[in-house]
Scaffold this active site. Structure first.
Site, PDB file in Angstrom:
ATOM      1  N   CYS A 114      -2.236  18.496  10.844  1.00 23.01           N
ATOM      2  CA  CYS A 114      -3.663  18.452  11.036  1.00 23.01           C
ATOM      3  C   CYS A 114      -4.029  18.642  12.635  1.00 23.01           C
ATOM      4  CB  CYS A 114      -4.308  17.372  10.366  1.00 23.01           C
ATOM      5  SG  CYS A 114      -3.711  16.706   8.748  1.00 23.01           S
ATOM      6  N   HIS A 252     -11.243  15.507  13.935  1.00 29.03           N
ATOM      7  CA  HIS A 252     -10.555  16.077  12.616  1.00 29.03           C
ATOM      8  C   HIS A 252     -11.100  15.288  11.460  1.00 29.03           C
ATOM      9  CE1 HIS A 252      -7.853  16.997   9.451  1.00 29.03           C
ATOM     10  NE2 HIS A 252      -7.248  15.855   9.419  1.00 29.03           N
ATOM     11  N   ASN A 282     -10.467  16.449   3.440  1.00 33.21           N
ATOM     12  CA  ASN A 282      -9.481  16.750   4.608  1.00 33.21           C
ATOM     13  C   ASN A 282      -8.902  18.133   4.292  1.00 33.21           C
ATOM     14  OD1 ASN A 282      -7.335  17.048   6.548  1.00 33.21           O
ATOM     15  ND2 ASN A 282      -6.685  14.753   6.085  1.00 33.21           N
TER      16      ASN A 282
HETATM   17  O1  UT7 Z   1      -5.123  14.217   8.137  1.00 33.95           O
HETATM   18  C1  UT7 Z   1      -3.760  13.948   8.152  1.00 33.95           C
HETATM   19  C2  UT7 Z   1      -3.697  12.323   8.701  1.00 33.95           C
HETATM   20  N1  UT7 Z   1      -4.007  11.417   7.683  1.00 33.95           N
HETATM   21  C3  UT7 Z   1      -5.144  10.533   7.644  1.00 33.95           C
HETATM   22  O2  UT7 Z   1      -5.677  10.529   8.734  1.00 33.95           O
HETATM   23  C4  UT7 Z   1      -5.086   9.405   6.618  1.00 33.95           C
HETATM   24  C5  UT7 Z   1      -5.519   8.087   7.376  1.00 33.95           C
HETATM   25  N2  UT7 Z   1      -5.546   7.219   6.177  1.00 33.95           N
HETATM   26  C6  UT7 Z   1      -6.669   6.993   5.523  1.00 33.95           C
HETATM   27  O3  UT7 Z   1      -7.653   7.530   5.852  1.00 33.95           O
HETATM   28  C7  UT7 Z   1      -6.530   5.824   4.536  1.00 33.95           C
HETATM   29  O4  UT7 Z   1      -5.349   5.176   4.824  1.00 33.95           O
HETATM   30  C8  UT7 Z   1      -6.553   6.085   3.030  1.00 33.95           C
HETATM   31  C9  UT7 Z   1      -7.818   6.683   2.743  1.00 33.95           C
HETATM   32  C10 UT7 Z   1      -5.397   7.332   2.842  1.00 33.95           C
HETATM   33  C11 UT7 Z   1      -6.385   5.018   1.976  1.00 33.95           C
HETATM   34  O5  UT7 Z   1      -7.193   3.971   2.361  1.00 33.95           O
HETATM   35  P1  UT7 Z   1      -6.673   2.657   2.292  1.00 33.95           P
HETATM   36  O6  UT7 Z   1      -7.863   1.481   2.596  1.00 33.95           O
HETATM   37  O7  UT7 Z   1      -5.650   2.610   3.386  1.00 33.95           O
HETATM   38  O8  UT7 Z   1      -5.969   2.240   0.882  1.00 33.95           O
HETATM   39  P2  UT7 Z   1      -4.505   1.731   0.555  1.00 33.95           P
HETATM   40  O9  UT7 Z   1      -3.608   3.146   0.506  1.00 33.95           O
HETATM   41  O10 UT7 Z   1      -4.167   0.664   1.210  1.00 33.95           O
HETATM   42  O11 UT7 Z   1      -4.764   1.457  -1.173  1.00 33.95           O
HETATM   43  C12 UT7 Z   1      -5.732   0.544  -1.406  1.00 33.95           C
HETATM   44  C13 UT7 Z   1      -5.627   0.239  -2.987  1.00 33.95           C
HETATM   45  C14 UT7 Z   1      -3.971   0.236  -3.473  1.00 33.95           C
HETATM   46  O12 UT7 Z   1      -4.602  -0.700  -4.517  1.00 33.95           O
HETATM   47  P3  UT7 Z   1      -3.816  -2.299  -4.362  1.00 33.95           P
HETATM   48  O13 UT7 Z   1      -2.379  -1.966  -3.881  1.00 33.95           O
HETATM   49  O14 UT7 Z   1      -4.705  -2.723  -3.327  1.00 33.95           O
HETATM   50  O15 UT7 Z   1      -3.889  -2.802  -5.842  1.00 33.95           O
HETATM   51  C15 UT7 Z   1      -4.049   1.424  -4.248  1.00 33.95           C
HETATM   52  O16 UT7 Z   1      -3.216   1.520  -5.336  1.00 33.95           O
HETATM   53  O17 UT7 Z   1      -6.522   1.430  -3.527  1.00 33.95           O
HETATM   54  C16 UT7 Z   1      -5.666   2.159  -4.629  1.00 33.95           C
HETATM   55  N3  UT7 Z   1      -5.638   3.505  -4.438  1.00 33.95           N
HETATM   56  C17 UT7 Z   1      -6.648   4.209  -5.291  1.00 33.95           C
HETATM   57  N4  UT7 Z   1      -7.359   3.721  -6.268  1.00 33.95           N
HETATM   58  C18 UT7 Z   1      -8.327   4.441  -6.952  1.00 33.95           C
HETATM   59  C19 UT7 Z   1      -5.055   4.436  -3.738  1.00 33.95           C
HETATM   60  N5  UT7 Z   1      -5.756   5.617  -3.909  1.00 33.95           N
HETATM   61  C20 UT7 Z   1      -6.538   5.497  -4.877  1.00 33.95           C
HETATM   62  C21 UT7 Z   1      -7.536   6.398  -5.524  1.00 33.95           C
HETATM   63  N6  UT7 Z   1      -8.183   5.904  -6.449  1.00 33.95           N
HETATM   64  N7  UT7 Z   1      -7.365   7.626  -5.433  1.00 33.95           N
END
Ligand code: UT7
Length: 328
Positions: A114, A252, A282
């Site tokens: 990215c 980004h 993204n």
């Molecule tokens: O551009 C390349 C570089 N990448 C980035 O910059 C990404 C940076 N990271 C982020 O933007 C965030 O970490 C994410 C948007 C990817 C994820 O957000 P988060 O607040 O870190 O969520 P998480 O992965 O910790 O997931 C939280 C919960 C989980 O459930 P439990 O374990 O708390 O029960 C996931 O299973 O959300 C659940 N979850 C979803 N639920 C509904 C994960 N993806 C989804 C989804 N829909 N698509």
């Protein structure tokens, strides 16, 4: 002899026609508009219905050159930042070179995930200074939808497809590229992987890797919200510029929450951080050039006055970096 100066001459973009909403995605997997919007700010993304990265980049290039009376033979260099090339060879850049008939241009792809567009712009700016032809074409283009595991809702909802770019020109006017701060930390490479291919030959019988994109979102989130404010402050300090003197910080487009945190850490209004993540998701290396072109076409950039802008990106590698430009 006057030092050679480099400026951004024109901008362009192309995204596939098909727009897919969060509600559309919730029909394909266990997710919801509420979760996606609240965690990321994304509402829709454009997905390819068959066009590959070179198709998007060729159309974006034509948009960059449109109405500019540029002879393609005056382009000496084409760099395409991508982590989703059509294949290993020929490069996407070579396909663009052929399509736009830039017969005198050297052409190659650059992969810094990215951060690719920021890396490519920095590379092209330095190379063009030493070339005899006046123009360099720098693109970011991705078909992320082919790299994604569509059964992994953690990544599938985040990414979109698209391409954008700029034409750099040698200039007699003021220098536009003021300062830069580019980094990599390969020790954290595991946090975003894609396209992995195991060695398999008559000597080694290896199980095929899936090659799909994997991401530890939390790890990257925590890393980026520390390293990006630091990188932006570094270019400001190195150029003796305050954040108040900067017109726009173009980050980004990975997550609206990341952008809000960076704005807060820098102590400046979110109004300085234009966003289009809601529309495109993204798009990796394409995210900054698409944003730049939208702002240019909206008469917010490249207007009749000097503007200081920051371009800052982060992603797989891990890689990250910031450029400070003064444009007009
Ligand atoms: O551009 C390349 C570089 N990448 C980035 O910059 C990404 C940076 N990271 C982020 O933007 C965030 O970490 C994410 C948007 C990817 C994820 O957000 P988060 O607040 O870190 O969520 P998480 O992965 O910790 O997931 C939280 C919960 C989980 O459930 P439990 O374990 O708390 O029960 C996931 O299973 O959300 C659940 N979850 C979803 N639920 C509904 C994960 N993806 C989804 C989804 N829909 N698509």
């Amino acid at each position: 002899m006057e030092p050679i100066k480099i400026k951004i001459h024109s901008t362009g973009k192309y995204v596939p026609e098909k727009k897919v909403s969060n509600d559309d995605l919730s029909k394909w997997m266990d997710t919801s508009h509420e979760w996606i919007y609240k965690r990321t700010g994304i509402v829709t993304r454009h997905l390819s219905e068959g066009e590959d990265t070179s198709d998007l980049c060729i159309k974006a290039s034509r948009n960059v050159l449109e109405g500019r009376s540029i002879d393609p033979e005056d382009i000496g260099l084409i760099i395409v930042a991508t982590m989703t090339p059509d294949g290993q060879s020929p490069s996407v850049a070579s396909k663009v070179q052929a399509a736009i008939k830039a017969t005198n241009a050297m052409a190659f792809d650059l992969n810094a995930a990215c951060s690719g567009f920021v890396y490519a712009l920095s590379t092209a700016e330095k190379m063009l200074r030493h070339m005899h032809l006046p123009y360099a074409l720098v693109l970011g283009g991705e078909v992320m939808s082919k790299a994604i595991d569509w059964s992994d809702r953690k990544t599938a909802v985040l990414f979109g497809d698209g391409a954008g770019g700029v034409l750099l020109k040698k200039s007699e006017e003021d220098e536009q590229f003021l300062t830069e701060d580019l980094h990599a930390n390969g020790n954290k490479g595991y946090a975003l992987t894609s396209g992995e291919k195991k060695v398999s030959n008559p000597l080694v019988d290896t199980q095929e890797a899936s090659g799909f994109l994997t991401m530890d979102g939390r790890e990257i989130f925590n890393f980026v919200t520390k390293s990006i404010p630091k990188s932006i402050n570094k270019v400001l300090t190195d150029n003796d510029t305050s954040i108040e003197e900067v017109d726009y910080v173009l980050l980004h487009q990975a997550n609206a929450r990341i952008i809000e945190i960076v704005a807060k850490k820098l102590g400046c209004s979110i109004d300085k951080f234009p966003m289009n993540i809601q529309t495109y998701g993204n798009t990796s290396a394409a995210s900054l050039p698409i944003l730049i072109d939208e702002l240019a076409k909206d008469n917010k950039l490249f207007i009749d006055k000097k503007q200081k802008i920051i371009l800052s990106a982060f992603g797989g590698g891990l890689t990250w970096g910031t450029l400070l430009l003064e444009i007009n």
